[in-house]
Design a protein around this motif. Structure first.
Motif, PDB file in Angstrom:
ATOM      1  N   VAL A  38       0.802  -1.276  -0.047  1.00  0.00           N
ATOM      2  CA  VAL A  38       0.033   0.161   0.149  1.00  0.00           C
ATOM      3  C   VAL A  38       0.950   1.204   0.001  1.00  0.00           C
ATOM      4  O   VAL A  38       1.662   1.428   0.910  1.00  0.00           O
ATOM      5  CB  VAL A  38      -0.983   0.091   1.249  1.00  0.00           C
ATOM      6  N   ARG A  39       0.789   2.060  -0.991  1.00  0.00           N
ATOM      7  CA  ARG A  39       1.703   3.146  -1.245  1.00  0.00           C
ATOM      8  C   ARG A  39       0.994   4.557  -0.275  1.00  0.00           C
ATOM      9  O   ARG A  39      -0.148   4.669  -0.269  1.00  0.00           O
ATOM     10  CB  ARG A  39       1.612   3.762  -2.628  1.00  0.00           C
ATOM     11  N   ARG A  40       2.003   5.210   0.239  1.00  0.00           N
ATOM     12  CA  ARG A  40       1.346   6.347   1.002  1.00  0.00           C
ATOM     13  C   ARG A  40       1.159   7.640   0.163  1.00  0.00           C
ATOM     14  O   ARG A  40       1.949   7.643  -1.010  1.00  0.00           O
ATOM     15  CB  ARG A  40       2.388   6.608   2.153  1.00  0.00           C
ATOM     16  N   GLY A  41       0.664   8.280   0.820  1.00  0.00           N
ATOM     17  CA  GLY A  41       0.225   9.759  -0.172  1.00  0.00           C
ATOM     18  C   GLY A  41      -0.843   9.726  -0.910  1.00  0.00           C
ATOM     19  O   GLY A  41      -1.567   8.911  -1.184  1.00  0.00           O
ATOM     20  N   ARG A  42      -0.879  10.657  -1.818  1.00  0.00           N
ATOM     21  CA  ARG A  42      -1.977  10.888  -2.776  1.00  0.00           C
ATOM     22  C   ARG A  42      -1.647   9.929  -3.892  1.00  0.00           C
ATOM     23  O   ARG A  42      -0.802   9.570  -4.478  1.00  0.00           O
ATOM     24  CB  ARG A  42      -2.000  12.106  -3.277  1.00  0.00           C
ATOM     25  N   PRO A  43      -2.735   8.990  -3.981  1.00  0.00           N
ATOM     26  CA  PRO A  43      -3.028   8.046  -5.180  1.00  0.00           C
ATOM     27  C   PRO A  43      -2.753   8.587  -6.586  1.00  0.00           C
ATOM     28  O   PRO A  43      -3.178   9.802  -6.881  1.00  0.00           O
ATOM     29  CB  PRO A  43      -4.151   7.248  -5.019  1.00  0.00           C
ATOM     30  N   THR A  44      -2.111   8.013  -7.546  1.00  0.00           N
ATOM     31  CA  THR A  44      -1.807   8.665  -8.897  1.00  0.00           C
ATOM     32  C   THR A  44      -3.163   8.655  -9.644  1.00  0.00           C
ATOM     33  O   THR A  44      -4.121   7.589  -9.377  1.00  0.00           O
ATOM     34  CB  THR A  44      -0.849   7.801  -9.758  1.00  0.00           C
ATOM     35  N   ASN A  45      -3.499   9.541 -10.389  1.00  0.00           N
ATOM     36  CA  ASN A  45      -4.686   9.799 -11.093  1.00  0.00           C
ATOM     37  C   ASN A  45      -4.491   9.386 -12.517  1.00  0.00           C
ATOM     38  O   ASN A  45      -3.537   9.726 -13.112  1.00  0.00           O
ATOM     39  CB  ASN A  45      -5.244  11.110 -11.062  1.00  0.00           C
ATOM     40  N   PRO A  46      -5.259   8.248 -13.100  1.00  0.00           N
ATOM     41  CA  PRO A  46      -5.055   8.125 -14.406  1.00  0.00           C
ATOM     42  C   PRO A  46      -5.210   9.003 -15.459  1.00  0.00           C
ATOM     43  O   PRO A  46      -4.781   9.030 -16.559  1.00  0.00           O
ATOM     44  CB  PRO A  46      -5.862   6.667 -14.706  1.00  0.00           C
ATOM     45  N   HIS A  47      -6.187  10.147 -14.813  1.00  0.00           N
ATOM     46  CA  HIS A  47      -6.527  11.185 -15.998  1.00  0.00           C
ATOM     47  C   HIS A  47      -5.835  12.631 -15.273  1.00  0.00           C
ATOM     48  O   HIS A  47      -6.419  13.305 -14.623  1.00  0.00           O
ATOM     49  CB  HIS A  47      -8.195  11.450 -16.109  1.00  0.00           C
ATOM     50  N   ARG A  48      -4.608  12.490 -15.488  1.00  0.00           N
ATOM     51  CA  ARG A  48      -3.738  13.565 -14.896  1.00  0.00           C
ATOM     52  C   ARG A  48      -4.264  14.839 -15.565  1.00  0.00           C
ATOM     53  O   ARG A  48      -4.394  14.718 -16.628  1.00  0.00           O
ATOM     54  CB  ARG A  48      -2.368  13.171 -15.055  1.00  0.00           C
ATOM     55  N   LYS A  49      -4.264  16.134 -14.834  1.00  0.00           N
ATOM     56  CA  LYS A  49      -4.570  17.197 -15.404  1.00  0.00           C
ATOM     57  C   LYS A  49      -2.986  17.849 -15.655  1.00  0.00           C
ATOM     58  O   LYS A  49      -1.894  17.666 -15.185  1.00  0.00           O
ATOM     59  CB  LYS A  49      -5.187  17.912 -14.282  1.00  0.00           C
ATOM     60  N   GLN A  50      -3.391  18.789 -16.649  1.00  0.00           N
ATOM     61  CA  GLN A  50      -1.840  19.653 -17.085  1.00  0.00           C
ATOM     62  C   GLN A  50      -1.951  20.877 -16.653  1.00  0.00           C
ATOM     63  O   GLN A  50      -3.062  21.525 -16.609  1.00  0.00           O
ATOM     64  CB  GLN A  50      -1.838  19.651 -18.659  1.00  0.00           C
ATOM     65  N   GLN A  51      -0.943  21.239 -16.102  1.00  0.00           N
ATOM     66  CA  GLN A  51      -0.610  22.829 -15.710  1.00  0.00           C
ATOM     67  C   GLN A  51      -0.710  23.778 -16.893  1.00  0.00           C
ATOM     68  O   GLN A  51       0.265  23.526 -17.668  1.00  0.00           O
ATOM     69  CB  GLN A  51       0.564  22.887 -14.765  1.00  0.00           C
ATOM     70  N   VAL A  52      -1.330  24.748 -16.760  1.00  0.00           N
ATOM     71  CA  VAL A  52      -1.293  25.742 -17.902  1.00  0.00           C
ATOM     72  C   VAL A  52      -1.355  27.188 -17.371  1.00  0.00           C
ATOM     73  O   VAL A  52      -1.935  27.285 -15.998  1.00  0.00           O
ATOM     74  CB  VAL A  52      -2.583  25.498 -18.965  1.00  0.00           C
ATOM     75  N   THR A  53      -0.832  28.003 -18.176  1.00  0.00           N
ATOM     76  CA  THR A  53      -1.268  29.528 -17.850  1.00  0.00           C
ATOM     77  C   THR A  53      -2.575  29.932 -18.640  1.00  0.00           C
ATOM     78  O   THR A  53      -2.258  29.683 -19.843  1.00  0.00           O
ATOM     79  CB  THR A  53      -0.100  30.274 -18.231  1.00  0.00           C
ATOM     80  N   LEU A  54      -3.316  30.730 -18.065  1.00  0.00           N
ATOM     81  CA  LEU A  54      -4.559  30.870 -18.758  1.00  0.00           C
ATOM     82  C   LEU A  54      -4.959  32.369 -18.111  1.00  0.00           C
ATOM     83  O   LEU A  54      -5.186  32.630 -17.053  1.00  0.00           O
ATOM     84  CB  LEU A  54      -5.649  29.913 -18.496  1.00  0.00           C
ATOM     85  N   ARG A  55      -5.078  33.212 -19.038  1.00  0.00           N
ATOM     86  CA  ARG A  55      -5.582  34.692 -18.830  1.00  0.00           C
ATOM     87  C   ARG A  55      -7.162  34.775 -18.845  1.00  0.00           C
ATOM     88  O   ARG A  55      -7.700  34.517 -19.690  1.00  0.00           O
ATOM     89  CB  ARG A  55      -4.911  35.483 -19.637  1.00  0.00           C
TER      90      ARG A  55
END
Length: 85
Positions: A38-55
């Motif tokens: 059992v891994r500690r911490g936040r589980p990995t999400n198969p649908h990872r979000k991408q970080q973007v810059t948005l105005r």
């Protein structure tokens, strides 16, 4: 070499002689569920979000932020909803 007792039973070990289990012991422990680690911490999400810059317009951003925590999630949901129309 380990020798058996004359009776063939394993030698009794007093549980009071066991070392004390400290917080450090538990922090370093490997947690298992059956054979699975059992891994500690936040589980990995198969649908990872991408970080973007948005105005965004200031009034749009302020309106979402005034609704409280989770404003980024609400913006994401609003954008998803606009795709289905």
């Amino acid at each position: 070499m380990n020798a058996k007792n004359k009776s063939g039973k394993p030698e009794w070990v007093d549980p009071d002689d066991a070392p004390e289990l400290t917080d450090a012991f538990f922090e370093a422990a490997t947690v298992r569920n059956g054979e699975t680690v059992v891994r500690r911490g936040r589980p990995t999400n198969p649908h990872r979000k991408q970080q973007v810059t948005l105005r965004l317009d200031a009034d749009v951003l302020d309106a979402f932020k005034r609704q409280g925590a989770g404003w980024q999630t609400r913006i994401n949901e609003a954008l998803k909803a606009s795709l289905s129309h």
